[in-house]
Scaffold this active site. Structure first.
Site, mmCIF file in Angstrom:
data_model
loop_
_atom_site.group_PDB
_atom_site.id
_atom_site.type_symbol
_atom_site.label_atom_id
_atom_site.label_comp_id
_atom_site.label_asym_id
_atom_site.label_seq_id
_atom_site.Cartn_x
_atom_site.Cartn_y
_atom_site.Cartn_z
ATOM 1 N N ASP A 1 0.817 -1.207 0.000
ATOM 2 C CA ASP A 1 0.000 0.000 0.000
ATOM 3 C C ASP A 1 0.853 1.260 0.000
ATOM 4 O O ASP A 1 2.064 1.220 0.276
ATOM 5 C CB ASP A 1 -0.891 0.030 1.242
ATOM 6 C CG ASP A 1 -2.125 -0.846 1.086
ATOM 7 O OD1 ASP A 1 -2.383 -1.312 -0.028
ATOM 8 O OD2 ASP A 1 -2.815 -1.064 2.104
ATOM 9 N N LYS B 1 -3.666 3.704 -2.582
ATOM 10 C CA LYS B 1 -4.976 4.347 -2.688
ATOM 11 C C LYS B 1 -4.890 5.776 -2.172
ATOM 12 O O LYS B 1 -4.287 6.041 -1.136
ATOM 13 C CB LYS B 1 -6.018 3.581 -1.861
ATOM 14 C CG LYS B 1 -6.277 2.156 -2.334
ATOM 15 C CD LYS B 1 -7.241 1.442 -1.426
ATOM 16 C CE LYS B 1 -7.459 -0.004 -1.868
ATOM 17 N NZ LYS B 1 -8.354 -0.737 -0.958
ATOM 18 N N MET C 1 -7.350 9.539 9.021
ATOM 19 C CA MET C 1 -7.576 10.267 7.771
ATOM 20 C C MET C 1 -8.715 11.273 7.920
ATOM 21 O O MET C 1 -9.629 11.331 7.104
ATOM 22 C CB MET C 1 -7.861 9.292 6.621
ATOM 23 C CG MET C 1 -6.696 8.390 6.280
ATOM 24 S SD MET C 1 -5.283 9.341 5.692
ATOM 25 C CE MET C 1 -4.142 8.041 5.289
#
Length: 489
Positions: free
Chosen positions: A36, A58, A173
């Site tokens: 990731d 992502k 986030m």
């Protein structure tokens, strides 16, 4: 058909020292790694040669691979008999969708293990000097996602329970939904004076911390243009930061360093810089190709009066060749030299006295030992000392599979320093940069430049790279002192 095994591994929050031993062992065995964006790419250095890397990064507005495709790849590679590592930032079980990936493997009858990691909601605050629990400030702690599967991406949570029942809350986030978070906590009873701390790129040397309250933090984020990836920590426990902040006080914190890599492995210099708080990108990544040794040279080792090793790796490779060819080391009568202090130290580790090439005397018969590219880059310097012959220990090539990884590392950092540890590192870096459009030689000249020794300074001048600061001594402590003084000024 023989099936392999998948390991769903937590990479930790960024600092590669925070990966678990079990997670690192899985990487060292991997034949395929799906990684990731938030898994530190440096961990890929520990993978075996020829391991296949698949980027699954992502961003909020775009996905390199959709989750369904990631699941399919996991199943496909594992079913093909591969040892597969799915490397995920933080802990795979904390907002990492590991359940979906494990379900896909289980549905297909494939073997897998789940390996936990240190989650960023705990690690990033600690690196900012804030424990998430404390007997006086907070005995309850919650981990909350700031995004969910709703149409607008705003979490539908038990806001009253969070506001009134939890002392410290870590939102993952949360920058994009910060206003939504603050509004709901305030409307459900959280005092407006409650401290809010945002920690961006937690545990990296580029970590950035922003402090405010539920009333002021949204405006502060807008003013500072603060972005994800970040942890949003809400709670009075943030008051401890002033007392026990430690990571951001390291002498080289904030240094974003490019370090030319001349050897196959992570250098001791890189480790020393990181220990002092710097982020270090070593480039390029090399791969070694073995060759048949020149047996004519080996047959007359006793004839040479001086032997020069071009790199620490050349020392290891040469003595391994002696073992394989059953040649007694006592046949070597020559004085030994290293093109760098690291090479000298490697010889000393073998119990052999050696000196830097600056002390090489003219005359006699000289043998230059190293990989093909090291010999090419350093042979011109040896000409000054007389005639010489060469012995190639291996062919060392830039591993081009790491070029896109290097680009991603540069995209996520803001370089401010470049360090040249040897004269050979100068042309090596310049030549390697030609393989990528992420950084040019002209851009390199805009950074703070440091170098070891007169030969390295001369090599920089030969490539029209000016303004470098030469360390007083060609040693790691001398460099660290120079960098720390500059950082304080």
């Amino acid at each position: 058909m023989t099936t392999g095994k998948a390991y769903l591994v937590g990479a930790g929050p960024g600092d590669i020292g925070l990966i678990t031993v079990k997670g690192l062992e899985a990487i060292q065995r991997a034949e395929v790694i799906l990684y990731d964006r938030l898994a530190n790419p440096k961990l890929l250095d520990f993978a075996p040669p020829n391991c296949e890397f698949i980027y699954c990064g992502k961003l909020p507005d775009r996905h390199t691979l959709r989750q369904e495709k990631i699941n399919e790849l996991l199943v496909e590679k594992t079913a093909a008999g591969k040892i597969v590592v799915r490397l995920k930032g933080g802990d795979p079980g904390v907002f990492g969708r590991v359940g979906e990936e494990a379900e896909a493997l289980a549905k297909n009858g494939l073997s897998f293990e789940l390996i936990p990691g240190i989650t960023s909601g705990i690690a990033a605050p600690l690196y900012a000097g804030i424990p998430v629990t404390h007997r006086e400030y907070g005995e309850s702690f919650a981990i909350v996602t700031a995004h969910d599967k709703s149409k607008d991406g705003k979490s539908t949570l038990n806001w009253e329970g969070l506001a009134k029942g939890i002392d410290t809350i870590a939102f993952y986030m949360g920058v994009g939904n910060l206003s939504h978070i603050c509004t709901n906590l305030l409307s459900h009873g959280k005092p407006s004076s409650t401290p809010v701390t945002l920690i961006q790129w937690g545990t990296f040397g580029r970590q950035k911390t922003l402090e405010g309250t539920l009333e002021t933090i949204v405006q502060r984020v807008e003013e500072e243009k603060f972005t994800n990836p970040a942890i949003t920590l809400v709670g009075n426990i943030a008051s401890l930061r002033e007392k026990i902040s430690w990571f951001e006080k390291k002498p080289l914190f904030g240094r974003q360093i490019l370090l030319p890599r001349t050897g196959l492995n992570t250098s001791n210099l890189a480790k020393a810089l990181e220990e002092q708080g710097a982020d270090v990108i070593e480039f390029p990544k090399w791969k070694r190709v073995k060759i048949t040794p020149d047996r004519l040279i080996l047959s007359k080792l006793s004839m040479y009066s001086s032997i020069i090793f071009t790199s620490p790796e050349s020392v290891e490779e040469f003595f391994q060749i002696l073992i394989e060819e059953k040649i007694d080391i006592r046949s070597i009568q020559a004085d030994l030299y290293g093109m760098s202090q690291k090479s000298v130290n490697q010889l000393l580790n073998k119990g052999l006295l050696a000196e830097p090439t600056e002390k090489l005397r003219k005359g006699g018969t000289i043998l230059l030992i190293g990989s093909s590219n090291n010999i090419e880059e350093t042979s011109q310097n040896v000409l000054n000392f007389g005639n010489f012959e060469t012995f190639t220990t291996s062919i060392k090539e830039v591993d081009e599979t790491y070029l896109p990884i290097f680009k991603r590392m540069l995209d996520d950092s803001k370089l401010n320093t470049v360090i040249f540890p040897s004269s050979a590192s100068v042309p090596i870096l310049i030549k390697a940069l030609e393989k990528t459009d992420s950084l040019t030689t002209d851009m390199l000249k805009e950074l703070e430049i440091y170098c070891f020794g007169n030969q390295t300074m001369n090599a920089l001048l030969a490539h029209e790279i000016l303004g470098a600061e030469q360390t007083k001594e060609a040693t790691i402590p001398s460099l660290l002192l120079s960098l720390a003084k500059k950082s304080d000024s």
